[in-house]
Structures are given as structure tokens and as C-alpha cells.
Design a protein around this motif. Structure first.
Motif, PDB file in Angstrom:
ATOM      1  N   LEU A  19      -0.142  -9.040   8.485  1.00 37.97           N
ATOM      2  CA  LEU A  19      -0.358  -9.142   7.037  1.00 37.97           C
ATOM      3  C   LEU A  19      -0.874  -7.848   6.429  1.00 37.97           C
ATOM      4  CD1 LEU A  19      -2.004 -12.679   6.759  1.00 37.97           C
ATOM      5  CD2 LEU A  19       0.414 -12.064   6.741  1.00 37.97           C
ATOM      6  N   ASP A  20      -1.491  -6.995   7.230  1.00 34.74           N
ATOM      7  CA  ASP A  20      -2.139  -5.794   6.690  1.00 34.74           C
ATOM      8  C   ASP A  20      -1.393  -4.503   7.014  1.00 34.74           C
ATOM      9  OD1 ASP A  20      -4.469  -7.162   5.611  1.00 34.74           O
ATOM     10  OD2 ASP A  20      -5.015  -7.524   7.688  1.00 34.74           O
ATOM     11  N   LEU A  21      -0.311  -4.594   7.748  1.00 39.26           N
ATOM     12  CA  LEU A  21       0.431  -3.394   8.145  1.00 39.26           C
ATOM     13  C   LEU A  21       1.321  -2.929   6.996  1.00 39.26           C
ATOM     14  CD1 LEU A  21       1.291  -1.415  10.403  1.00 39.26           C
ATOM     15  CD2 LEU A  21       3.116  -3.035  10.965  1.00 39.26           C
ATOM     16  N   PRO A  22       1.122  -1.698   6.486  1.00 42.87           N
ATOM     17  CA  PRO A  22       2.031  -1.188   5.444  1.00 42.87           C
ATOM     18  C   PRO A  22       3.453  -1.099   5.980  1.00 42.87           C
ATOM     19  CG  PRO A  22       0.039   0.146   5.570  1.00 42.87           C
ATOM     20  CD  PRO A  22       0.028  -0.753   6.772  1.00 42.87           C
ATOM     21  N   TRP A  23       4.400  -1.409   5.139  1.00 42.27           N
ATOM     22  CA  TRP A  23       5.790  -1.429   5.573  1.00 42.27           C
ATOM     23  C   TRP A  23       6.340  -0.016   5.750  1.00 42.27           C
ATOM     24  CZ3 TRP A  23       9.137  -5.900   3.205  1.00 42.27           C
ATOM     25  CH2 TRP A  23       8.625  -7.116   3.666  1.00 42.27           C
ATOM     26  N   ALA A  24       7.479   0.057   6.390  1.00 45.80           N
ATOM     27  CA  ALA A  24       8.097   1.343   6.714  1.00 45.80           C
ATOM     28  C   ALA A  24       8.636   2.014   5.453  1.00 45.80           C
ATOM     29  CB  ALA A  24       9.218   1.134   7.730  1.00 45.80           C
ATOM     30  N   GLY A  25       9.091   3.253   5.628  1.00 44.46           N
ATOM     31  CA  GLY A  25       9.649   3.996   4.505  1.00 44.46           C
ATOM     32  C   GLY A  25       8.610   4.534   3.549  1.00 44.46           C
ATOM     33  N   GLY A  26       7.366   4.670   4.019  1.00 46.01           N
ATOM     34  CA  GLY A  26       6.309   5.161   3.143  1.00 46.01           C
ATOM     35  C   GLY A  26       5.863   4.160   2.101  1.00 46.01           C
ATOM     36  N   SER A  27       6.198   2.895   2.292  1.00 47.56           N
ATOM     37  CA  SER A  27       5.833   1.873   1.305  1.00 47.56           C
ATOM     38  C   SER A  27       4.382   1.447   1.494  1.00 47.56           C
ATOM     39  CB  SER A  27       6.743   0.654   1.453  1.00 47.56           C
ATOM     40  OG  SER A  27       6.250  -0.440   0.697  1.00 47.56           O
ATOM     41  N   PRO A  28       3.648   1.230   0.393  1.00 48.51           N
ATOM     42  CA  PRO A  28       2.285   0.705   0.513  1.00 48.51           C
ATOM     43  C   PRO A  28       2.247  -0.817   0.599  1.00 48.51           C
ATOM     44  CG  PRO A  28       2.741   1.215  -1.777  1.00 48.51           C
ATOM     45  CD  PRO A  28       3.980   1.602  -0.999  1.00 48.51           C
TER      46      PRO A  28
END
Length: 467
Positions: free
Chosen positions: A346-355
Motif C-alpha cells: 500500500l505504501d510503495l510508490p509506483w514505477a515510472g517516477g510516479s508518487p
């Protein structure tokens, strides 16, 4: 004649200290000492019939003076009351502006720390300078008593700044902690093939998220001489209890009894052979466990992820799924739990530099987490009962039907080639900078689409180039 109360003191001060008999007898005005004659006297007390008497002109004059004096005093009092408020308002505006600017700086530091374009040392200096700016914020100006209610806005802005500072500190601490760990680890060139690294890879595979489990911290503290009692373990889930209770009682039927017979022909039709079976299975696992169902509702939420963010995250999860499937071949199906942990974090920022994080979305995510858990568990069961290859065939069939043109599938190079032909004809004046060099864009799409960034992938999705 009515004499207002505010004029009593002035009239009283104008009365003679030793009145004459004519004044007492209502013959002369006690204020101007002129004969009243035909002017109607106004009794000034102590009774209406006795005491002193004044004429109307004198009393009107004194009442007018008293009223002017009263109004002047009220104006002066009002000015004196407004002076502190007028002096406090500019101080309030300056303080609010400073709080807002430092809060924006904290949000920017958190964003830079969460990405990978800023060097760790620069991130550290950003935090140091941010802490200095935060320390230099003066105390909030105290409002005057008449404006005590407006102090709430100052407290609210201060609270928002504190939250932004906490977020920035967490982001920097996470970035620097992983940087130190990554720098301390030796290169692992033997893992390049598994991670599908480019040819010029140095063998370093930095981690941005490490899950040590619920109890590792207590072991680590113990090695440093600090003893903290561990929390009680969570009771087993009902599903695990059912498995434990049913273990050994009777042989369970295989989940997919005919998978080996019919799957090969179907997969061959889609160009999926043994060489790409693991990749296709990884794509199918991502599609079944993560992409389908609950994620659509999360995507539709106002604060949900964009198409580009979902695409970037699916590419990253594909890598995790592929690595987990390969590890499951040698070390057992439990290796798939690593993929489940990443997909449902739930707390992991998504890939591609997304917050974006799942915790930040307003839509409930429990169903997505449960689906990931269930689908991964089923694949683990297939591996246990029918073998690793049967599990690959099952998930590869899902990829062939649900994501035949996804990154990692045999048709992906053709999809990219068509997309590049269409992209070259489009007006890219409003496109992100990452899409300026078409050669680099094509290389990134073929090797690691998420490295283009979520914004670039979102722009590509809006143009429907990969459909």
C-alpha cells in the motif's frame, strides 16, 4: 426637554457652585445668568419644582458639545482598538506566506527524494537546507483579543507544514537508507540474465524497496544489545487453517487436470513457445492477480492512477513476477510471495517516477489485496500439486487471452514498431520531453517502457499508440 445621559456630566460641571436667588427662583438661567423672561425654564434638579433651572439654548449647546465629545471619544477608542489589528494583519500574512513557501519546498524535496533523477548526496543537502528553512520560521504572531478566532488559520497552516516535513523526512530517510545498502552490496552480474538487464549493465541491481518481514527489526536490535519484546504472532488465516486441518486426510484433486494436454496448442497459436513461456506466465500472473477487476475501480477514482502509471507499474510487476516464477522453480512456490508483497504494497510508490501509492487512493483497496493473495496462492497450489510447468502454462494462457500485446509478449516488438510509425506522424509539441528522441523512445519501449516515465506513457496512452 430630554437631556441624554452622556450630557449630564458636562451640564453638571457648568452649574455655578454658589447659585443666586434669581437662579434658584427660576428667574435667571443658571448657565448663562440671563433672565429667562418668556423662555420656558428647564428644571435641572434636584426636583422638577426646586433647584436650578436652565434655558433651552444653553442646554442644547451643552448637549451638542457633550455629543461631539462622546463621538470623538468613541472614534478614538475605535482607532485604538483597530490599531493592533491593523498591525497584526501584515504580520499574519507574512507568516502564512512563509509557512506556505516552506511547505511547498518540503513537498518538492519529498518528490525529488522519491525519484531517481537526483543524486543521494544532493537529496541529503536538500533536506539539510529544508530543515534550516523550517528552523528559521519565527513563532506565529499573537493576534489581538478582538481577532482571537483568526489564530486557528495559523495553527492549521502550521499543521500542514508539519505533515509535509514528516513526509519529506520519510522520503529522504528511505532514499538514503536504500542508497547506503545498495552501495554496500557487491555487483551481481550473474543476476543480469534473470533481470533482463541491458548489455552494458554493471551488475549492480539497486533496490528501492526491501521487505524484511515483521520480526527482523527485533533480531537486528538484539545484535546491537537492545532487547524489545516481539509482538504476538497473528493467528493463521482461515484458509491456512483449512489447509493444515485437511493435510494428510485425503489426496486432493489436481486444480488443472488437463492443462498439459490442451495448453501447448493454444499457446503455439499465439507464438508462445518454451523460450518465452516464463515471460508469458509472468504477464498472465500480473493480469490475473493485479490488473483485472478491483484495479479498474481504483483507476476510475478521482485520485486514482492514470493509464501511464498503470502501464509503468504493470511493466515493473512483470519483472517481479518473472523473477519470482524463476525462483519458484528452484526454491519452491513460496518464492511467489515476494511478487504478492510488491503487488499489494500500500505504501510503495509506483514505477515510472510516479508518487502514487495504493494507500493514497480514496477507493477501497482491500479487494485488490485479497485478489492478489488469492491468485498467487492458487498458482502456488498448482506448482505444489502439478508442477512448475503446469503453473506456467495456466498463467501463460491468461496472458494470451488478456494481454497478447503487452510488454514481454512475442508480439510486443511489432506493437512497438507500429506505435513508432504512428508517433512519428503526430504533433509532439505538447508531449513530455522524454518523447523528443524517437530512437531513444523506441529503445526504451522495447527494453524498459517504465523508464520513459509515467507522464510519457500517459501521453502515449492518450494517443492510443499501443492499442
Amino acid at each position: 426637554m430630554h437631556i441624554p445621559e452622556y450630557a449630564h456630566a458636562l451640564i453638571r460641571s457648568a452649574l455655578p457652585s454658589v447659585p443666586t436667588s434669581r437662579q434658584v427662583g427660576a428667574v435667571d438661567c443658571c448657565l448663562c445668568n440671563r433672565p429667562l423672561e418668556d423662555r420656558l425654564p428647564v428644571a435641572l434638579g434636584p426636583t422638577p419644582e426646586s433647584g436650578l433651572f436652565g434655558c433651552h439654548p444653553c442646554l442644547r449647546r451643552l448637549v451638542t458639545r457633550a455629543r461631539r465629545a462622546r463621538d470623538a471619544a468613541l472614534t478614538q477608542d475605535a482607532e485604538q482598538a483597530l490599531a493592533p489589528a491593523a498591525a497584526w494583519q501584515p504580520a499574519r500574512e507574512r507568516h502564512l506566506a512563509r509557512l506556505d513557501r516552506v511547505r511547498q519546498a518540503a513537498e518538492a524535496v519529498a518528490e525529488l527524494a522519491g525519484g531517481d533523477r537526483t543524486e543521494p548526496l544532493q537529496v541529503a543537502w536538500l533536506l539539510v537546507s529544508l530543515e534550516s528553512a523550517y528552523t528559521w520560521i519565527p513563532d506565529a504572531p499573537e493576534p489581538p483579543a478582538t481577532l482571537a478566532d483568526e489564530a486557528a488559520e495559523l495553527k492549521e497552516e502550521g499543521f500542514r507544514l508539519d505533515l509535509a516535513m514528516i513526509t519529506a523526512r520519510e522520503a529522504v530517510a528511505d532514499r538514503l537508507a536504500h542508497h547506503l545498502i545498495n552501495e554496500a552490496l557487491p555487483p551481481e552480474p550473474e543476476m543480469c540474465e534473470e533481470f533482463e538487464c541491458p548489455q552494458d549493465c554493471s551488475g549492480r541491481h539497486d533496490s528501492s524497496h526491501i521487505d524484511c518481514g515483521p520480526d527482523e527489526v527485533f533480531e537486528d536490535l538484539l545484535r546491537h544489545g537492545v532487547t524489545v519484546e516481539r509482538p504476538e504472532p497473528e493467528p493463521p488465516s482461515p484458509r491456512l487453517m483449512a489447509l493444515l486441518e485437511g493435510a494428510g486426510t485425503e489426496e486432493k484433486p489436481t486444480p488443472l487436470p488437463s492443462i498439459e494436454e490442451g495448453a501447448a496448442a493454444v499457446l503455439a497459436h499465439f507464438g508462445i513457445d518454451t523460450d518465452v513461456l516464463v515471460s508469458a506466465a509472468a504477464i498472465g500472473l500480473v493480469a490475473d492477480a493485479w490488473r483485472e477487476g478491483p484495479l479498474d475501480r481504483i483507476h476510475a477514482a478521482d485520485d486514482g492512477p492514470s493509464d501511464g502509471e498503470i502501464f509503468a507499474q504493470s511493466v515493473d510487476l512483470y519483472r517481479w513476477a518473472r523473477a519470482a516464477l524463476l525462483a519458484a522453480r528452484d526454491d519452491g512456490p513460496e518464492e511467489l510471495l515476494a511478487f504478492a508483497a510488491i503487488a499489494s504494497d500500500l505504501d510503495l510508490p509506483w514505477a515510472g517516477g510516479s508518487p502514487f501509492t495504493l494507500r493514497a487512493v480514496s477507493e477501497p483497496v482491500a479487494e485488490l489485496v485479497q485478489q492478489v493473495d488469492d491468485r498467487v496462492w492458487f498458482t502456488m497450489e498448482v506448482i505444489r500439486r502439478q508442477g512448475w510447468r503446469a503453473a506456467l502454462l495456466h498463467r501463460a494462457l491468461s496472458a494470451a487471452s488478456r494481454a497478447p500485446h503487452h510488454f514481454g509478449m512475442p508480439s510486443w516488438p511489432g506493437t512497438v514498431r507500429t506505435a513508432m510509425e504512428r508517433l512519428a506522424l503526430l504533433d509532439r509539441s505538447d508531449a513530455p520531453e522524454a518523447l523528443a528522441d524517437l530512437t531513444a523512445v523506441q529503445a526504451a519501449l522495447l527494453e524498459a517502457p517504465d523508464e520513459l516515465g509515467a507522464a510519457a506513457l500517459d501521453w502515449i496512452s492518450r494517443q492510443a499508440l499501443l492499442e
